[in-house]
Design an enzyme around this catalytic site. Structure first.
Site, PDB file in Angstrom:
ATOM      1  N   LYS A  54      12.822 -15.506  -9.207  1.00  0.00           N
ATOM      2  CA  LYS A  54      12.566 -14.494 -10.248  1.00  0.00           C
ATOM      3  C   LYS A  54      11.559 -15.035 -11.264  1.00  0.00           C
ATOM      4  O   LYS A  54      10.641 -14.347 -11.663  1.00  0.00           O
ATOM      5  CB  LYS A  54      13.850 -14.109 -10.998  1.00  0.00           C
ATOM      6  CG  LYS A  54      14.882 -13.315 -10.244  1.00  0.00           C
ATOM      7  CD  LYS A  54      14.507 -11.891  -9.931  1.00  0.00           C
ATOM      8  CE  LYS A  54      13.808 -11.805  -8.623  1.00  0.00           C
ATOM      9  NZ  LYS A  54      14.518 -11.420  -7.453  1.00  0.00           N
TER      10      LYS A  54
ATOM     11  N   ASN B 177      -1.994   2.423   5.632  1.00  0.00           N
ATOM     12  CA  ASN B 177      -1.077   1.359   5.216  1.00  0.00           C
ATOM     13  C   ASN B 177      -0.703   0.596   6.470  1.00  0.00           C
ATOM     14  O   ASN B 177      -0.142   1.172   7.400  1.00  0.00           O
ATOM     15  CB  ASN B 177       0.172   1.989   4.568  1.00  0.00           C
ATOM     16  CG  ASN B 177       1.270   0.962   4.301  1.00  0.00           C
ATOM     17  OD1 ASN B 177       0.990  -0.223   4.146  1.00  0.00           O
ATOM     18  ND2 ASN B 177       2.504   1.433   4.247  1.00  0.00           N
ATOM     19  N   GLY B 178      -1.040  -0.692   6.531  1.00  0.00           N
ATOM     20  CA  GLY B 178      -0.743  -1.484   7.727  1.00  0.00           C
ATOM     21  C   GLY B 178      -1.889  -2.428   8.004  1.00  0.00           C
ATOM     22  O   GLY B 178      -2.717  -2.691   7.120  1.00  0.00           O
TER      23      GLY B 178
ATOM     24  N   GLU C 217       7.958 -15.320  -9.726  1.00  0.00           N
ATOM     25  CA  GLU C 217       7.204 -14.128  -9.378  1.00  0.00           C
ATOM     26  C   GLU C 217       6.781 -13.298 -10.581  1.00  0.00           C
ATOM     27  O   GLU C 217       5.744 -12.662 -10.533  1.00  0.00           O
ATOM     28  CB  GLU C 217       7.926 -13.275  -8.333  1.00  0.00           C
ATOM     29  CG  GLU C 217       9.216 -12.672  -8.775  1.00  0.00           C
ATOM     30  CD  GLU C 217       9.942 -11.950  -7.642  1.00  0.00           C
ATOM     31  OE1 GLU C 217       9.292 -11.460  -6.716  1.00  0.00           O
ATOM     32  OE2 GLU C 217      11.180 -11.877  -7.704  1.00  0.00           O
TER      33      GLU C 217
ATOM     34  N   ARG D  10       4.018  -0.252  -4.820  1.00  0.00           N
ATOM     35  CA  ARG D  10       3.805  -0.756  -3.459  1.00  0.00           C
ATOM     36  C   ARG D  10       2.506  -1.565  -3.326  1.00  0.00           C
ATOM     37  O   ARG D  10       2.296  -2.259  -2.331  1.00  0.00           O
ATOM     38  CB  ARG D  10       3.742   0.413  -2.472  1.00  0.00           C
ATOM     39  CG  ARG D  10       5.014   1.210  -2.396  1.00  0.00           C
ATOM     40  CD  ARG D  10       4.849   2.362  -1.446  1.00  0.00           C
ATOM     41  NE  ARG D  10       4.674   1.902  -0.089  1.00  0.00           N
ATOM     42  CZ  ARG D  10       5.658   1.683   0.772  1.00  0.00           C
ATOM     43  NH1 ARG D  10       6.898   1.903   0.408  1.00  0.00           N
ATOM     44  NH2 ARG D  10       5.413   1.260   1.985  1.00  0.00           N
TER      45      ARG D  10
ATOM     46  N   LYS E 281       5.928  -4.294  -3.714  1.00  0.00           N
ATOM     47  CA  LYS E 281       7.366  -4.139  -3.553  1.00  0.00           C
ATOM     48  C   LYS E 281       7.805  -4.273  -2.110  1.00  0.00           C
ATOM     49  O   LYS E 281       8.758  -4.958  -1.797  1.00  0.00           O
ATOM     50  CB  LYS E 281       7.778  -2.778  -4.113  1.00  0.00           C
ATOM     51  CG  LYS E 281       9.270  -2.493  -4.033  1.00  0.00           C
ATOM     52  CD  LYS E 281      10.045  -3.382  -4.966  1.00  0.00           C
ATOM     53  CE  LYS E 281      11.536  -3.188  -4.892  1.00  0.00           C
ATOM     54  NZ  LYS E 281      12.239  -4.357  -5.429  1.00  0.00           N
TER      55      LYS E 281
ATOM     56  N   TRP F 238      -2.742  -2.826  -1.640  1.00  0.00           N
ATOM     57  CA  TRP F 238      -2.411  -4.244  -1.743  1.00  0.00           C
ATOM     58  C   TRP F 238      -3.279  -4.920  -0.698  1.00  0.00           C
ATOM     59  O   TRP F 238      -3.047  -4.764   0.503  1.00  0.00           O
ATOM     60  CB  TRP F 238      -0.916  -4.455  -1.456  1.00  0.00           C
ATOM     61  CG  TRP F 238      -0.462  -5.859  -1.672  1.00  0.00           C
ATOM     62  CD1 TRP F 238      -0.050  -6.421  -2.840  1.00  0.00           C
ATOM     63  CD2 TRP F 238      -0.353  -6.885  -0.670  1.00  0.00           C
ATOM     64  NE1 TRP F 238       0.295  -7.735  -2.637  1.00  0.00           N
ATOM     65  CE2 TRP F 238       0.116  -8.043  -1.319  1.00  0.00           C
ATOM     66  CE3 TRP F 238      -0.615  -6.949   0.694  1.00  0.00           C
ATOM     67  CZ2 TRP F 238       0.343  -9.247  -0.651  1.00  0.00           C
ATOM     68  CZ3 TRP F 238      -0.397  -8.142   1.365  1.00  0.00           C
ATOM     69  CH2 TRP F 238       0.077  -9.275   0.693  1.00  0.00           C
TER      70      TRP F 238
ATOM     71  N   HIS G 277      17.899 -37.366  -4.135  1.00  0.00           N
ATOM     72  CA  HIS G 277      17.152 -37.758  -2.938  1.00  0.00           C
ATOM     73  C   HIS G 277      15.660 -37.464  -3.073  1.00  0.00           C
ATOM     74  O   HIS G 277      14.977 -37.293  -2.073  1.00  0.00           O
ATOM     75  CB  HIS G 277      17.757 -37.062  -1.710  1.00  0.00           C
ATOM     76  CG  HIS G 277      19.209 -37.377  -1.547  1.00  0.00           C
ATOM     77  ND1 HIS G 277      19.655 -38.588  -1.070  1.00  0.00           N
ATOM     78  CD2 HIS G 277      20.320 -36.668  -1.860  1.00  0.00           C
ATOM     79  CE1 HIS G 277      20.979 -38.596  -1.072  1.00  0.00           C
ATOM     80  NE2 HIS G 277      21.398 -37.441  -1.553  1.00  0.00           N
TER      81      HIS G 277
ATOM     82  N   CYS H 295       0.838  -1.195   0.000  1.00  0.00           N
ATOM     83  CA  CYS H 295       0.000   0.000   0.000  1.00  0.00           C
ATOM     84  C   CYS H 295       0.874   1.247   0.000  1.00  0.00           C
ATOM     85  O   CYS H 295       1.894   1.311   0.670  1.00  0.00           O
ATOM     86  CB  CYS H 295      -0.944   0.094   1.184  1.00  0.00           C
ATOM     87  SG  CYS H 295      -2.125  -1.237   1.288  1.00  0.00           S
TER      88      CYS H 295
ATOM     89  N   GLU I 204      17.490 -17.968  -6.161  1.00  0.00           N
ATOM     90  CA  GLU I 204      17.121 -16.627  -6.616  1.00  0.00           C
ATOM     91  C   GLU I 204      16.581 -16.674  -8.051  1.00  0.00           C
ATOM     92  O   GLU I 204      15.593 -16.008  -8.379  1.00  0.00           O
ATOM     93  CB  GLU I 204      18.345 -15.700  -6.489  1.00  0.00           C
ATOM     94  CG  GLU I 204      18.178 -14.291  -7.018  1.00  0.00           C
ATOM     95  CD  GLU I 204      17.066 -13.486  -6.348  1.00  0.00           C
ATOM     96  OE1 GLU I 204      16.466 -13.945  -5.375  1.00  0.00           O
ATOM     97  OE2 GLU I 204      16.775 -12.385  -6.856  1.00  0.00           O
TER      98      GLU I 204
HETATM   99  C1  F6R Z   1      11.764 -10.766  -4.773  1.00  0.00           C
HETATM  100  C2  F6R Z   1      11.606  -9.689  -3.827  1.00  0.00           C
HETATM  101  C3  F6R Z   1      11.193 -10.022  -2.437  1.00  0.00           C
HETATM  102  C4  F6R Z   1      11.989  -9.162  -1.450  1.00  0.00           C
HETATM  103  C5  F6R Z   1      11.479  -9.395  -0.025  1.00  0.00           C
HETATM  104  C6  F6R Z   1      12.286  -8.626   0.999  1.00  0.00           C
HETATM  105  O1  F6R Z   1      12.161 -10.299  -6.013  1.00  0.00           O
HETATM  106  O2  F6R Z   1      11.779  -8.540  -4.145  1.00  0.00           O
HETATM  107  O3  F6R Z   1      11.351 -11.376  -2.175  1.00  0.00           O
HETATM  108  O4  F6R Z   1      13.334  -9.491  -1.540  1.00  0.00           O
HETATM  109  O5  F6R Z   1      10.142  -9.008   0.059  1.00  0.00           O
HETATM  110  O6  F6R Z   1      12.258  -7.265   0.744  1.00  0.00           O
HETATM  111  P1  F6R Z   1      13.312  -6.284   1.381  1.00  0.00           P
HETATM  112  O7  F6R Z   1      14.647  -6.643   0.852  1.00  0.00           O
HETATM  113  O8  F6R Z   1      12.867  -4.924   0.981  1.00  0.00           O
HETATM  114  O9  F6R Z   1      13.244  -6.496   2.863  1.00  0.00           O
END
Ligand code: F6R
Length: 615
Positions: free
Chosen positions: A492, A103-104, A495, A27, A610, A77, A511, A2, A488
């Site tokens: 990617k 937001n929260g 998501e 966000r 984000k 969100w 395994h 949010c 990682e």
């Molecule tokens: C994946 C991604 C998330 C963040 C996670 C932590 O691409 O962006 O998995 O890495 O939400 O976010 P931060 O680093 O802002 O604490």
């Protein structure tokens, strides 16, 4: 998670808050809304819409708008209640005289709601937020600030709120606890928002609100109170270093693409001022005071979420290798629900791009409670985690706006490398080792540029995407320091292209997961010419023997590997401990190109946001 923005000043408010909202859309983007005070009718107007901000703009364009210079806005969100028009913020009280964006999460909203229903309040939405605006209405007796204070005292949970009321039409009330909120000041104008990106087009003068602060914001003035409504002296604005060009796409199709391509320059910013040639080490001024605590730590715990957690796994590998200090890596979301073993000699490192992730913040507070020394590795300067840790190291890669993290990951890995070398130099790494590592780091930007500029890499990627974008599953395998890179790469792909992908240590396949292998299962290996190259070749052969389709990230001098796999992406040679910085680049590109091929919204993948500021 949010985004909220509010403005009061000389400009027409709609344009300013819509621009702010667009900057905050990363966000949260399932619905949005605005509220403003109509000067002629002397009442609050609300317009809200499910969908992206462009849907809200279409709705606004259909309306005849009144003159207004004060308003608030929200991009959502969803947590409580589906993303519908009604559940979108702002929410209003029964009379329509108070509007609020939040937001929260209000954790005790059920109890508060039944209290308010008993008092005769009528609810329109299914959200937790709506209880707050009715609670303020309940307490309002000609003093808005007092009503906000009384309400917030009853709330359990987290909030960043902005409130607008026809009772005091020249005022926005802001309050924060656990969700970020900052205020910007320009000539005769004030703007409040979840982060600086919504503010910089207006001003670089910023004030960071602290937890439990309540602010009364007028066009020319601001008063900050604590939750008891005692005035705090802490209302200092500071100059921040953020420009509009840093938060725009600058010719790229998506922020993610821009951020992938920015990495050579961004990573240079991470290390450039920290090289100490004279002593063959890295100068990490941000943690100067706690450096000894790190050296003498009985244990280091690194905690983070998502991509930052993957960089933490690499951090463990490096710190243990260069210092012999035991390192544990924990998911921040699990940290406080167990009994983390912390002594006064334990150092906890919190890794977070945004510096606002709720779980990481909670892990930080738990660590401090238990007496640990805390160190942050954050990107956003002035973020909550950066401010609440004892000290820290900024990654300095500029704003990361694409929801899928890219440059923040490589910068975090780089910081862990510099930290490990700096600590190692106080243990058993020699001056020559230090100089060698400095030189290797200096070569990183050029090598990433070579990958990003390589026609062969892009040709291979295009053909891999063409064959595999329709697949439902993908496996990413790596070993040693490149196992977290496999995790990682898989994250990617999941998501942004919505393909189920798993990262796994290559030798663990036998395994269990090897049962998944058939000709429909693409398997991506990171198989560089490093200390475990021969082992990973054996793992590749195990997959090929079961008709798996194998893609590999290989070292550029590997002339043999193309004979045993289906597709190869070559990357430049670098020392093993820095190899994640190169091996992850094709994986970022693969996910990006797959999502584009599938026509998906790369920068705003479904269900994500984000910065995850709720638990
Ligand atoms: C994946 C991604 C998330 C963040 C996670 C932590 O691409 O962006 O998995 O890495 O939400 O976010 P931060 O680093 O802002 O604490």
């Amino acid at each position: 998670m949010c985004g909220i923005v509010g403005y009061i000043g000389n400009q027409n408010v709609i344009g300013v808050i819509l621009e702010g909202l667009k900057r905050l859309e990363y966000r949260g983007y399932d619905s949005s809304g605005i509220s403003f005070y109509c000067e002629n009718d002397k009442k609050i107007e609300v317009i809200k819409k499910s969908g992206k901000i462009k849907d809200l703009v279409n709705e606004i364009d259909k309306r005849k708008l009144c003159k207004s210079h004060i308003g608030i806005a929200h991009t959502r969100w969803a947590t409580h209640g589906e993303p519908t028009d009604i559940n979108a913020h702002p929410h209003t009280d029964c009379t329509g005289n108070i509007a609020l964006v939040h937001n929260g999460i209000i954790e005790n909203y059920r109890t508060l709601k039944s209290f308010l229903l008993d008092k005769g309040h009528r609810f329109k939405s299914e959200t937790d937020t709506e209880v707050l605006v009715h609670l303020i209405e309940h307490f309002y007796k000609n003093d808005l600030l007092e009503a906000v204070k009384k309400s917030l005292k009853m709330v359990e949970g987290t909030y960043g709120i902005l409130l607008l009321s026809s009772y005091e039409p020249d005022t926005i009330i802001a309050a924060r606890k656990g969700s970020p909120l900052i205020i910007g000041k320009a000539d005769g104008q004030m703007i409040a928002a979840s982060d600086a990106s919504a503010i910089v087009s207006l001003t670089n003068q910023i004030l960071y609100m602290q937890d439990n602060d309540i602010a009364r914001i007028k066009k020319e003035s601001i008063e900050i109170y604590n939750i008891e409504l005692e005035k705090t002296s802490d209302s200092d604005f500071e100059q921040i270093d953020l420009t509009i060009s840093q938060i725009e796409k600058g010719g790229y199709s998506h922020f993610m693409e821009k951020e992938i391509f920015e990495q050579p320059e961004a990573l240079t910013n991470t290390f450039i001022g920290r090289i100490d040639f004279e002593n063959g080490t890295f100068r990490l001024n941000g943690i100067k005071e706690k450096f000894k605590d790190l050296l003498n730590a009985d244990r280091i715990i690194i905690t983070a979420c998502g991509t930052s957690w993957h960089s933490a796994l690499i951090g463990k590998y490096l710190i243990e290798k260069y210092t012999n200090i035991p390192v544990e890596v924990d998911y921040a979301s699990e940290f406080r629900y167990k009994n983390p073993i912390i002594t006064e000699k334990t150092v906890v490192i919190l890794v977070s791009q945004s510096g606002e992730t709720a779980d990481t913040l909670a892990a930080l507070r738990e660590s401090k409670n238990k007496g640990a020394t805390t160190i942050g590795i954050c990107n956003v300067v002035g973020s909550t985690i950066a401010r609440e840790t004892d000290c820290g190291i900024y990654t300095h890669v500029g704003p990361e706006i694409g929801v899928a993290s890219t440059k923040a990951f490589t910068a975090q890995v780089l910081v862990f490398f510099m930290l490990s070398v700096a600590l190692g130099r106080k243990k058993y790494l020699t001056f020559e080792d230090g100089i060698k590592f400095i030189k290797e780091i200096q070569s990183v930007p050029e090598k990433i540029k070579r990958i990003l500029g390589s026609q062969n890499v892009f040709k291979s990627l295009d053909s891999i995407v063409e064959t595999n974008y329709i697949k439902n599953n993908f496996l990413y395998l790596g070993r040693g320091i490149n196992f977290p890179v496999a995790l990682e790469g898989a994250l990617k792909l999941k998501e942004i292209s919505y393909i189920h992908a798993e990262g796994y240590p290559a030798a663990e396949m036998k395994h269990g997961p090897i049962a998944l292998i058939d000709e429909n299962m693409p398997v991506l290996f990171i198989s560089l010419k490093d200390s475990i190259y021969d082992k990973i070749i054996n793992n590749i052969k195990e997959i090929k023997a079961r008709k798996g389709y194998v893609i590999t990230i290989a070292s550029e001098d590997d002339t043999e590997i193309s004979k045993i796999v289906d597709k190869v992406i070559y990357i430049p040679k670098i020392i093993e401990d820095l190899s994640p910085l190169l091996s992850v680049i094709p994986l970022q590109l693969l996910a990006y190109k797959t999502a584009v091929k599938k026509g998906l919204d790369v920068d705003m993948p479904r269900n994500l946001a984000k910065s995850v500021t709720v638990e």
